[in-house]
Design a protein around this motif. Structure first.
Motif, PDB file in Angstrom:
ATOM      1  N   PRO A 105      -6.696  -1.686  -3.872  1.00  0.00           N
ATOM      2  CA  PRO A 105      -5.616  -0.831  -4.375  1.00  0.00           C
ATOM      3  C   PRO A 105      -5.513   0.458  -3.569  1.00  0.00           C
ATOM      4  O   PRO A 105      -6.511   0.980  -3.073  1.00  0.00           O
ATOM      5  N   ASP A 106      -4.288   0.968  -3.450  1.00  0.00           N
ATOM      6  CA  ASP A 106      -4.071   2.195  -2.691  1.00  0.00           C
ATOM      7  C   ASP A 106      -2.700   2.759  -3.069  1.00  0.00           C
ATOM      8  O   ASP A 106      -1.778   1.992  -3.395  1.00  0.00           O
ATOM      9  N   PRO A 107      -2.539   4.079  -3.026  1.00  0.00           N
ATOM     10  CA  PRO A 107      -1.245   4.668  -3.372  1.00  0.00           C
ATOM     11  C   PRO A 107      -0.082   4.224  -2.493  1.00  0.00           C
ATOM     12  O   PRO A 107       1.082   4.351  -2.901  1.00  0.00           O
ATOM     13  N   VAL A 108      -0.364   3.685  -1.284  1.00  0.00           N
ATOM     14  CA  VAL A 108       0.751   3.258  -0.423  1.00  0.00           C
ATOM     15  C   VAL A 108       1.387   1.968  -0.928  1.00  0.00           C
ATOM     16  O   VAL A 108       2.490   1.616  -0.486  1.00  0.00           O
ATOM     17  N   ILE A 109       0.736   1.254  -1.851  1.00  0.00           N
ATOM     18  CA  ILE A 109       1.261  -0.006  -2.363  1.00  0.00           C
ATOM     19  C   ILE A 109       2.356   0.271  -3.390  1.00  0.00           C
ATOM     20  O   ILE A 109       2.160   1.032  -4.339  1.00  0.00           O
ATOM     21  N   ARG A 110       3.496  -0.362  -3.177  1.00  0.00           N
ATOM     22  CA  ARG A 110       4.635  -0.174  -4.069  1.00  0.00           C
ATOM     23  C   ARG A 110       5.201  -1.536  -4.471  1.00  0.00           C
ATOM     24  O   ARG A 110       5.407  -2.402  -3.618  1.00  0.00           O
ATOM     25  N   PRO A 111       5.446  -1.728  -5.753  1.00  0.00           N
ATOM     26  CA  PRO A 111       5.979  -3.019  -6.206  1.00  0.00           C
ATOM     27  C   PRO A 111       7.455  -3.183  -5.872  1.00  0.00           C
ATOM     28  O   PRO A 111       8.195  -2.205  -5.767  1.00  0.00           O
TER      29      PRO A 111
END
Length: 271
Positions: free
Chosen positions: A145-151
Motif C-alpha cells: 500500500p502507498d498514497p500514490v495508489i488511487r482507485p
C-alpha cells in the motif's frame, strides 16, 4: 530494504508473508519448492538489466533481461499531453528510469490486473510520484500500500485519445487501454492478457487462468467482446511481445465467437 519482490510473479510486497496471495490463487501458482523472495539489489547483482525498444511511433516496450517473475513487456505510451506506463515490470534500474524520463512525464501507471502489478509503487517513486491506478475490485490484491495508489472504475480518459476501461474477465477489475492514435490513426488496443494475442497472430484467447488452463465462460466472453467491440482498433498488443498487427477488432470478435461455441458445446460434432 523496505519491500520484497515475489520471485514467481514479481509483484512487490511491503513485507514477507508465508505465501504470495496472488500466486496462491487458482489463476497463478506457487513453485513446488515453496515461496521465494528477491529484491531489486539482488536482481541487479545477478546481472539483471532493462531494455527499452520502440514498438511503433509513440509506443515503447520495456522488458528485463533475464525476465523477472512473469516476464511481461511493459508498454510506455507517449502523447503530447503526457505519458502512460502500462503493466509495469517487476524490475527497474537507473538506465530504464533515465530513458523513460527522457521520453516525457509519466502521468499515470496502470496495471491491467494484479498479475501485472510488478513494482508499480517503486516505478512511481522513480518517476516523480506518478499516480498508480488500481481498479476498485482489485484493490485487495495490493501487497504494498502507498498514497500514490488511487482507485478507478468504469471508463476513464487518462489522456486525450487514451481511454482506460474495465471489462473484467480474467480478474473483476481487468482493464484494457484504447489508444485512438495508434496504428497510424486506425486505433490500437493494449489488452494485456485480458484478451491474449495467440502465437498464430490471427486469433486471441479469453482465459481465467493461462498457466492452469481455466477458460472463461461463454457469458463473460460475450460481455468482454461486446464491451471492447465499441472501440475502433486495427492493432492489438498483449502483455508480452505478442501482437495482432492488423484487423485486430475483427480477429477479437471472431475469436470470441469461436470460444463461445466451443465452451457451449456447439462444435462437439466436429471433435
Amino acid at each position: 530494504m523496505d519491500f520484497w519482490i515475489c520471485a514467481t510473479c514479481a509483484v512487490e510486497h511491503s513485507e514477507k508473508v508465508d505465501v504470495c496471495a496472488i500466486c496462491a490463487d487458482e489463476r497463478q501458482w506457487v513453485p513446488a519448492s515453496g515461496q521465494q523472495w528477491t529484491t531489486l539489489a539482488e536482481l541487479a547483482g545477478s546481472g539483471c538489466r532493462t531494455r527499452v525498444v520502440e514498438l511503433e511511433p509513440g509506443l515503447f516496450g520495456i522488458t528485463s533481461d533475464p525476465n523477472v517473475g512473469i516476464g511481461q513487456q511493459s508498454k510506455l505510451l507517449c502523447t503530447p499531453a503526457g505519458n502512460l506506463l502500462w503493466d509495469p515490470i517487476g524490475y527497474l534500474d537507473d538506465p530504464a528510469v533515465r530513458q523513460v524520463r527522457a521520453l516525457g512525464e509519466v502521468v499515470a501507471i496502470v496495471a491491467s490486473h494484479p498479475h501485472m502489478f510488478g513494482v508499480q509503487v517503486e516505478w512511481s517513486r522513480a518517476l516523480g510520484g506518478a499516480a498508480v491506478l488500481v481498479a476498485e475490485p482489485d484493490l485487495g490484491w495490493v501487497a504494498r500500500p502507498d498514497p500514490v495508489i488511487r482507485p478507478w472504475s468504469g471508463t476513464v480518459e487518462i489522456l486525450p485519445g487514451v481511454t482506460l476501461t474495465q471489462v473484467g474477465g480474467h480478474f473483476p477489475g481487468s482493464g484494457v487501454i484504447h489508444w485512438a492514435g495508434g496504428a497510424d490513426g486506425k486505433g490500437a488496443l493494449l489488452s494485456s492478457d485480458t484478451i491474449f494475442a495467440n502465437p498464430d497472430r490471427a486469433s486471441v484467447s479469453f482465459m481465467r487462468s493461462f498457466p492452469n488452463r481455466i477458460p472463461l465462460s461463454a457469458a463473460v466472453v460475450e460481455r468482454v467482446a461486446q464491451d471492447v467491440g465499441r472501440f475502433a482498433f486495427d492493432r492489438l498488443y498483449g502483455n508480452f511481445a505478442d501482437t495482432i498487427d492488423s484487423q485486430a477488432r475483427q480477429v477479437m470478435l471472431r475469436s470470441a465467437g469461436r470460444h463461445v461455441g466451443w465452451v457451449r458445446g456447439d462444435f462437439d460434432h466436429l471433435s
